[in-house]
Design a protein around this motif. Structure first.
Motif, PDB file in Angstrom:
ATOM      1  N   GLU A  29       0.821  -1.204   0.000  1.00  0.00           N
ATOM      2  CA  GLU A  29       0.000   0.000   0.000  1.00  0.00           C
ATOM      3  C   GLU A  29       0.860   1.261   0.000  1.00  0.00           C
ATOM      4  OE1 GLU A  29      -3.358  -0.263  -0.504  1.00  0.00           O
ATOM      5  OE2 GLU A  29      -2.598  -2.287  -0.821  1.00  0.00           O
ATOM      6  N   TRP A  30       1.988   1.208   0.675  1.00  0.00           N
ATOM      7  CA  TRP A  30       2.919   2.340   0.667  1.00  0.00           C
ATOM      8  C   TRP A  30       3.498   2.542  -0.739  1.00  0.00           C
ATOM      9  CZ3 TRP A  30       8.204   2.429  -0.417  1.00  0.00           C
ATOM     10  CH2 TRP A  30       8.863   3.622  -0.134  1.00  0.00           C
ATOM     11  N   VAL A  31       3.859   1.444  -1.400  1.00  0.00           N
ATOM     12  CA  VAL A  31       4.387   1.522  -2.759  1.00  0.00           C
ATOM     13  C   VAL A  31       3.356   2.155  -3.689  1.00  0.00           C
ATOM     14  CG1 VAL A  31       5.077   0.132  -4.766  1.00  0.00           C
ATOM     15  CG2 VAL A  31       6.039  -0.372  -2.522  1.00  0.00           C
ATOM     16  N   LYS A  32       2.112   1.718  -3.588  1.00  0.00           N
ATOM     17  CA  LYS A  32       1.046   2.281  -4.427  1.00  0.00           C
ATOM     18  C   LYS A  32       0.856   3.768  -4.156  1.00  0.00           C
ATOM     19  CE  LYS A  32      -2.851   0.154  -4.469  1.00  0.00           C
ATOM     20  NZ  LYS A  32      -4.032  -0.585  -3.954  1.00  0.00           N
ATOM     21  N   ALA A  33       0.821   4.138  -2.879  1.00  0.00           N
ATOM     22  CA  ALA A  33       0.515   5.519  -2.512  1.00  0.00           C
ATOM     23  C   ALA A  33       1.640   6.487  -2.865  1.00  0.00           C
ATOM     24  CB  ALA A  33       0.206   5.603  -1.016  1.00  0.00           C
ATOM     25  N   THR A  34       2.874   6.019  -2.769  1.00  0.00           N
ATOM     26  CA  THR A  34       4.018   6.908  -2.987  1.00  0.00           C
ATOM     27  C   THR A  34       4.562   6.860  -4.410  1.00  0.00           C
ATOM     28  OG1 THR A  34       5.612   5.228  -2.252  1.00  0.00           O
ATOM     29  CG2 THR A  34       4.690   6.707  -0.567  1.00  0.00           C
ATOM     30  N   ALA A  36       6.432   4.452  -5.493  1.00  0.00           N
ATOM     31  CA  ALA A  36       7.754   3.832  -5.447  1.00  0.00           C
ATOM     32  C   ALA A  36       7.869   2.729  -6.491  1.00  0.00           C
ATOM     33  CB  ALA A  36       8.021   3.267  -4.050  1.00  0.00           C
ATOM     34  N   ARG A  37       9.091   2.433  -6.878  1.00  0.00           N
ATOM     35  CA  ARG A  37       9.375   1.337  -7.808  1.00  0.00           C
ATOM     36  C   ARG A  37      10.386   0.412  -7.146  1.00  0.00           C
ATOM     37  NH1 ARG A  37      11.696   4.439 -12.700  1.00  0.00           N
ATOM     38  NH2 ARG A  37      12.295   5.853 -11.010  1.00  0.00           N
ATOM     39  N   VAL A  38      10.010  -0.853  -7.015  1.00  0.00           N
ATOM     40  CA  VAL A  38      10.839  -1.820  -6.291  1.00  0.00           C
ATOM     41  C   VAL A  38      11.180  -2.993  -7.210  1.00  0.00           C
ATOM     42  CG1 VAL A  38      10.993  -3.350  -4.288  1.00  0.00           C
ATOM     43  CG2 VAL A  38       9.732  -1.179  -4.109  1.00  0.00           C
ATOM     44  N   VAL A  39      12.451  -3.355  -7.242  1.00  0.00           N
ATOM     45  CA  VAL A  39      12.909  -4.535  -7.970  1.00  0.00           C
ATOM     46  C   VAL A  39      13.667  -5.424  -6.994  1.00  0.00           C
ATOM     47  CG1 VAL A  39      14.407  -5.435  -9.793  1.00  0.00           C
ATOM     48  CG2 VAL A  39      13.092  -3.341 -10.182  1.00  0.00           C
TER      49      VAL A  39
END
Length: 267
Positions: A29-34, A36-39
């Motif tokens: 949810e933090w990734v969606k809201a901010t 962010a891009r995570v690999v």
């Protein structure tokens, strides 16, 4: 390699895994809201436990946010491209997490050991890989790299278990079995890879995976601790009142094709 650790207790494992999976949902949810891009890169020997860790990570996540990328061998056209090119198209957009079940590090491992690339291609990879990863990070991508470490005896035990289990036989390939006879070659390839690509900007994290339960907990806990996420307050939701029936009449069940009640035959 140290002696095989005692099997981690199942109840403790399941309790902590559930807690970590709850944090993974909050991370999502933090990734969606901010935006962010995570690999996350998963590498290691065959049967080292990469797939099991990936399965536990994604178990409760939204596949539209967190997706697994496991590319097959390159086709004739892809072999003529810049080596990293086919991986670039799978990188995340804003608000996405990508889990790479093996990655561009194929060139440093199986391609080098099995002779699927030339010496010049391999050396070029070692030069370009740290630069490529630095470019990703400089552009804002959160890159995490995990190497799952397993002993030769434990790997062979897992191979035999897969061979005897009809539900797991698909996990075995002739290439996997050949890794037994090329153990030292793969060891040297891994050591050389770490020397060239374990950088301050994009470091490797080695996960001891003799015990799969410990490995999963340790890897997920590290991932969660390495990303500066914050729990967000979920939006307040209410289930609306169902409006009164408006005259709809459902068609007779006999007009629809229903799945046979297989479950009833088991009672």
């Amino acid at each position: 390699m140290s002696a095989k650790p005692e099997r981690f207790p199942r109840k403790v494992y399941e309790r902590e895994l559930l807690r970590l999976q709850g944090d993974l949902v909050r991370l999502q949810e933090w990734v969606k809201a901010t935006g962010a891009r995570v690999v996350v890169v998963f590498e290691g020997r065959d049967a080292a436990g990469k797939g099991g860790a990936i399965k536990r990570i994604t178990e409760n996540l939204n596949p539209r946010v967190c997706r697994i990328v496991a590319l097959p061998a390159p086709d004739d056209r892809e072999r003529t491209q810049w080596y990293f090119q086919r991986y670039v198209e799978h990188l995340p957009a804003a608000g996405e997490i990508v889990l790479l079940d093996r990655s561009w590090y194929n060139r440093a491992g199986v391609e080098r050991v099995m002779g699927f690339c030339t010496s010049a291609e391999y050396k070029r990879f070692l030069r370009q890989c740290p630069i490529f990863e630095e470019l990703l990070i400089d552009d804002g991508i959160l890159l995490r790299k995990y190497w799952f470490s397993v002993s030769d005896k434990e790997q062979e035990r897992r191979f035999r278990e897969r061979m005897e289990n009809p539900l797991k036989q698909w996990k075995l390939s002739p290439m996997d079995l050949e890794s037994i006879t090329r153990w030292d070659d793969y060891s040297r390839a891994k050591d050389d890879m770490l020397v060239h690509t374990d950088t301050e900007v994009a470091p490797w994290t080695v996960v001891e995976s003799e015990d799969k339960r410990r490995a999963r907990l340790n890897m997920i806990a590290h991932l969660l601790g390495s990303i500066p996420w914050q729990p967000l307050q979920p939006p307040a939701l209410t289930i609306p009142e169902r409006p009164p029936a408006g005259g709809y009449v459902r068609p007779p069940r006999e007009l629809e094709r229903w799945a046979p009640d297989h479950a009833a035959t088991l009672l």
